[in-house]
Design a protein around this motif. Structure first.
Motif, PDB file in Angstrom:
ATOM      1  N   ILE A  79       0.854  -1.188   0.000  1.00 27.03           N
ATOM      2  CA  ILE A  79       0.000   0.000   0.000  1.00 27.03           C
ATOM      3  C   ILE A  79       0.894   1.244   0.000  1.00 27.03           C
ATOM      4  O   ILE A  79       2.083   1.162   0.363  1.00 27.03           O
ATOM      5  CB  ILE A  79      -0.977  -0.033   1.219  1.00 27.03           C
ATOM      6  N   GLY A  80       0.339   2.377  -0.412  1.00 30.67           N
ATOM      7  CA  GLY A  80       1.122   3.617  -0.456  1.00 30.67           C
ATOM      8  C   GLY A  80       2.323   3.447  -1.369  1.00 30.67           C
ATOM      9  O   GLY A  80       2.219   2.918  -2.479  1.00 30.67           O
ATOM     10  N   GLY A  81       3.476   3.836  -0.856  1.00 36.81           N
ATOM     11  CA  GLY A  81       4.694   3.766  -1.665  1.00 36.81           C
ATOM     12  C   GLY A  81       5.078   2.348  -2.049  1.00 36.81           C
ATOM     13  O   GLY A  81       5.905   2.144  -2.937  1.00 36.81           O
ATOM     14  N   SER A  82       4.492   1.362  -1.410  1.00 35.55           N
ATOM     15  CA  SER A  82       4.782  -0.029  -1.766  1.00 35.55           C
ATOM     16  C   SER A  82       3.822  -0.566  -2.822  1.00 35.55           C
ATOM     17  O   SER A  82       3.796  -1.771  -3.087  1.00 35.55           O
ATOM     18  CB  SER A  82       4.754  -0.905  -0.508  1.00 35.55           C
ATOM     19  N   SER A 131       6.569  -4.402   1.611  1.00 34.75           N
ATOM     20  CA  SER A 131       6.379  -3.423   2.676  1.00 34.75           C
ATOM     21  C   SER A 131       7.753  -3.035   3.202  1.00 34.75           C
ATOM     22  O   SER A 131       8.517  -3.902   3.633  1.00 34.75           O
ATOM     23  CB  SER A 131       5.531  -4.023   3.804  1.00 34.75           C
ATOM     24  N   LYS A 132       8.049  -1.745   3.147  1.00 36.84           N
ATOM     25  CA  LYS A 132       9.357  -1.302   3.657  1.00 36.84           C
ATOM     26  C   LYS A 132       9.495  -1.687   5.122  1.00 36.84           C
ATOM     27  O   LYS A 132      10.426  -2.380   5.506  1.00 36.84           O
ATOM     28  CB  LYS A 132       9.497   0.205   3.483  1.00 36.84           C
ATOM     29  N   SER A 133       8.529  -1.279   5.927  1.00 34.91           N
ATOM     30  CA  SER A 133       8.591  -1.552   7.367  1.00 34.91           C
ATOM     31  C   SER A 133       8.359  -3.031   7.666  1.00 34.91           C
ATOM     32  O   SER A 133       8.782  -3.543   8.693  1.00 34.91           O
ATOM     33  CB  SER A 133       7.520  -0.734   8.086  1.00 34.91           C
ATOM     34  N   GLY A 134       7.636  -3.697   6.787  1.00 32.72           N
ATOM     35  CA  GLY A 134       7.282  -5.100   7.023  1.00 32.72           C
ATOM     36  C   GLY A 134       6.158  -5.264   8.030  1.00 32.72           C
ATOM     37  O   GLY A 134       5.834  -6.384   8.419  1.00 32.72           O
ATOM     38  N   THR A 136       3.098  -3.052   7.932  1.00 31.39           N
ATOM     39  CA  THR A 136       1.908  -2.259   7.604  1.00 31.39           C
ATOM     40  C   THR A 136       0.668  -3.142   7.671  1.00 31.39           C
ATOM     41  O   THR A 136       0.600  -4.213   7.058  1.00 31.39           O
ATOM     42  CB  THR A 136       2.087  -1.602   6.214  1.00 31.39           C
ATOM     43  N   GLY A 194       9.441   4.891   1.152  1.00 27.40           N
ATOM     44  CA  GLY A 194       8.425   4.247   0.321  1.00 27.40           C
ATOM     45  C   GLY A 194       8.016   5.077  -0.889  1.00 27.40           C
ATOM     46  O   GLY A 194       7.992   4.584  -2.025  1.00 27.40           O
ATOM     47  N   ARG A 195       7.704   6.351  -0.685  1.00 21.97           N
ATOM     48  CA  ARG A 195       7.209   7.161  -1.814  1.00 21.97           C
ATOM     49  C   ARG A 195       8.324   7.546  -2.775  1.00 21.97           C
ATOM     50  O   ARG A 195       8.057   8.132  -3.820  1.00 21.97           O
ATOM     51  CB  ARG A 195       6.469   8.393  -1.301  1.00 21.97           C
ATOM     52  N   GLN A 276       0.736  11.038  -3.471  1.00 21.72           N
ATOM     53  CA  GLN A 276       1.385  10.611  -2.227  1.00 21.72           C
ATOM     54  C   GLN A 276       2.712  11.343  -2.039  1.00 21.72           C
ATOM     55  O   GLN A 276       3.030  11.830  -0.948  1.00 21.72           O
ATOM     56  CB  GLN A 276       1.653   9.095  -2.204  1.00 21.72           C
ATOM     57  N   GLU A 280       2.631  13.631   1.277  1.00 23.51           N
ATOM     58  CA  GLU A 280       3.383  13.163   2.454  1.00 23.51           C
ATOM     59  C   GLU A 280       4.722  13.874   2.618  1.00 23.51           C
ATOM     60  O   GLU A 280       5.213  14.015   3.737  1.00 23.51           O
ATOM     61  CB  GLU A 280       3.653  11.653   2.351  1.00 23.51           C
ATOM     62  N   GLN A 409       7.168  11.286   7.665  1.00 21.78           N
ATOM     63  CA  GLN A 409       5.707  11.424   7.647  1.00 21.78           C
ATOM     64  C   GLN A 409       5.185  11.148   9.052  1.00 21.78           C
ATOM     65  O   GLN A 409       4.429  10.207   9.274  1.00 21.78           O
ATOM     66  CB  GLN A 409       5.036  10.511   6.594  1.00 21.78           C
ATOM     67  N   VAL A 412       1.189  10.521  10.183  1.00 25.35           N
ATOM     68  CA  VAL A 412       0.347   9.359   9.885  1.00 25.35           C
ATOM     69  C   VAL A 412       0.477   8.263  10.945  1.00 25.35           C
ATOM     70  O   VAL A 412      -0.343   7.351  11.006  1.00 25.35           O
ATOM     71  CB  VAL A 412       0.626   8.767   8.479  1.00 25.35           C
ATOM     72  N   LYS A 416      -2.170   5.015  12.676  1.00 22.15           N
ATOM     73  CA  LYS A 416      -1.790   3.594  12.670  1.00 22.15           C
ATOM     74  C   LYS A 416      -1.906   3.009  14.077  1.00 22.15           C
ATOM     75  O   LYS A 416      -2.390   1.893  14.263  1.00 22.15           O
ATOM     76  CB  LYS A 416      -0.344   3.442  12.170  1.00 22.15           C
TER      77      LYS A 416
HETATM   78  O1  F6P Z   1       6.033   0.159   2.800  1.00 24.51           O
HETATM   79  P1  F6P Z   1       5.292   0.173   4.082  1.00 24.51           P
HETATM   80  O2  F6P Z   1       6.198   0.200   5.275  1.00 24.51           O
HETATM   81  O3  F6P Z   1       4.314  -0.946   4.159  1.00 24.51           O
HETATM   82  O4  F6P Z   1       4.474   1.518   4.165  1.00 24.51           O
HETATM   83  C1  F6P Z   1       3.428   1.809   3.286  1.00 24.51           C
HETATM   84  C2  F6P Z   1       3.101   3.282   3.310  1.00 24.51           C
HETATM   85  O5  F6P Z   1       2.686   3.665   4.601  1.00 24.51           O
HETATM   86  C3  F6P Z   1       3.161   4.975   4.902  1.00 24.51           C
HETATM   87  O6  F6P Z   1       4.116   4.823   5.900  1.00 24.51           O
HETATM   88  C4  F6P Z   1       2.096   5.896   5.373  1.00 24.51           C
HETATM   89  O7  F6P Z   1       1.232   5.280   6.240  1.00 24.51           O
HETATM   90  C5  F6P Z   1       3.777   5.468   3.608  1.00 24.51           C
HETATM   91  O8  F6P Z   1       4.743   6.427   3.819  1.00 24.51           O
HETATM   92  C6  F6P Z   1       4.258   4.191   3.007  1.00 24.51           C
HETATM   93  O9  F6P Z   1       4.519   4.312   1.640  1.00 24.51           O
END
Ligand code: F6P
Length: 427
Positions: A79-82, A131-134, A136, A194-195, A276, A280, A409, A412, A416
């Motif tokens: 989602i988002g940048g991913s 997912s960057k953070s893994g 989301t 991500g973005r 985005q 953001e 960002q 946001v 979450k």
């Molecule tokens: O790639 P991730 O960590 O799943 O994040 C998805 C998106 O969520 C955000 O952190 C915003 O909620 C964006 O900046 C990012 O692209």
């Protein structure tokens, strides 16, 4: 300096700022460009090194080739940048491409998600979880639901063989799932937000799965950086001028919204990706430029009244279409004459939409509405790569002028945390 960019931008439809301020903004932007050039050289901002990278694409080639041959469907979960960058690039897919259908169900609307999932044949389906953070919540929830379904249908081993994960290194739910199932995992660079990640595996693996030329995307992006870092006058660098013009309009002319008025349907997802990026990156500390996407010609019959006659708070960028590739389909002169529409005689839809884009830009300029005209040489992988890098560079430069950090960002996060709390409270 030869202009090798696949687009041209005309800023003549924007009002001038007080000249001393314009030159101060240009000076600051020149310095920011020099700083970014240095960061490219020493690797401080890896986003700027992605256009020249090739090894990472080579590492993907085997799985891409396999999936393009075996798969009927690929689900890209993110989602988002991913997801948004991949969605934008996949719009450039050749309709005749023989690869798998690619779905990007970024949202968690249960009805649309279920409709998509219910129609899948699991044997022929492949999963790419990004997912960057893994961690989301939307992506993890979708993946867990799908893994259950898939395992019930084809078993755990076959499921594991069909999943690939992209996430930054470290301990996260997605990494744990990947470890549990023993699946192939690619690293998301922790230093590429991500973005800003569309030119990494995040955007390019889905694009390659769809047969879109990832190297051409990067070449387009590289052309933008090369021109920007060649040491020329910032007034000749589209991203620099874009940032300076936007900052001046925000400071002196009450502009608070940026409208991208695109006359190419295949770039509508690019518009969503850009929203985005701008929203953001710049929207913080009470500052921001609200990004709005409008689709021409459709929104000429919807939003244009507002842009021409409403509050003077918008900067409109009209993206004009390139010359039509196949103009053979034309309105017959006899039909045009018979129905009293002579102006359509011998005209194609390409002629019509190009005339409409010009008319929108001209009428906005005539009303004194700040307007930028962007003309594309083509709509292809190289062009979109250039457009994306131009947008990212412009956003980073504008953030510098607005004195905000384009790469975080913080706001946001609250939502979450509350989402997780509300879910936990369900018991
Ligand atoms: O790639 P991730 O960590 O799943 O994040 C998805 C998106 O969520 C955000 O952190 C915003 O909620 C964006 O900046 C990012 O692209």
């Amino acid at each position: 300096m030869p202009n090798t960019l696949p687009f041209t931008i005309d800023f003549a439809g924007c009002p001038a700022d007080p000249s001393s301020d314009r030159s101060a903004l240009l000076d600051q932007t020149r310095q920011a460009l020099d700083r970014l050039h240095g960061w490219q050289a020493d690797g401080t901002l890896p986003l700027l090194n992605l256009p020249a990278a090739r090894d990472d694409l080579a590492a993907l080639a085997p799985v891409v080739a396999r999936w393009r041959q075996e798969a009927g469907d690929v689900l890209v979960l993110g989602i988002g940048g991913s997801s948004l960058g991949a969605q934008a690039l996949l719009e450039l897919r050749d309709p005749a491409d023989q690869g798998p259908r690619i779905h990007t169900p970024d949202n968690v609307d249960p009805v649309s998600f279920r409709r998509l999932i219910d129609g899948l044949d699991w044997t022929g389906t492949r999963l790419l979880a990004v997912s960057k953070s893994g961690g989301t919540v939307e992506t993890v929830a979708q993946l867990l639901l799908i893994l259950d379904r898939m395992e019930a249908a084809i078993g755990r081993d076959q499921t594991a063989a069909r999943l690939v994960v992209i996430a930054e290194p470290g301990n996260s739910p997605l990494r744990q799932i990947a470890n549990d199932y023993g699946v192939e995992t690619f690293d998301h660079d922790p230093d590429v937000g991500g973005r800003f990640s569309v030119l990494s595996l995040v955007g390019l693996m889905p694009a390659m799965l769809g047969g879109v030329d990832a190297v051409a995307v990067r070449e387009g992006a590289a052309a933008v950086l090369e021109q920007a870092f060649a040491g020329g006058d910032p007034t000749g660098i589209p991203a620099a001028m874009g940032a300076v013009v936007a900052a001046g309009l925000m400071r002196h002319h009450g502009v608070s919204q940026a409208v991208q008025f695109g006359y190419v349907d295949r770039l509508a997802r690019f518009g969503e990706w850009w929203r985005q990026l701008v929203g953001e990156s710049l929207g913080k500390q009470g500052i921001g430029l609200a990004p709005v996407f409008a689709r021409g010609a459709t929104d000429q019959h919807s939003q244009l009244q507002l842009y021409l006659d409403g509050p003077r708070d918008k900067l409109v960028t009209v993206i004009e279409p390139p010359a039509e590739q196949n103009p053979a389909w034309r309105i017959r002169p006899e039909a045009a004459a018979r129905y009293g529409v002579d102006y359509l005689s011998g005209r194609s839809l390409g002629d019509l939409i190009a005339a409409e884009a010009r008319a929108t830009a001209s009428s906005l300029i005539a009303e004194g509405r700040p307007t930028i005209c962007m003309r594309l040489d083509a709509v292809d992988a190289r062009t979109i790569g250039a457009l994306m890098m131009n947008a990212m560079l412009e956003t980073i430069l504008l953030a510098d002028l607005l004195a905000v950090d384009p790469f975080d960002q913080p706001a946001v996060e609250k939502g979450k945390i509350l989402t997780r709390e509300y879910l936990a409270a369900l018991g």
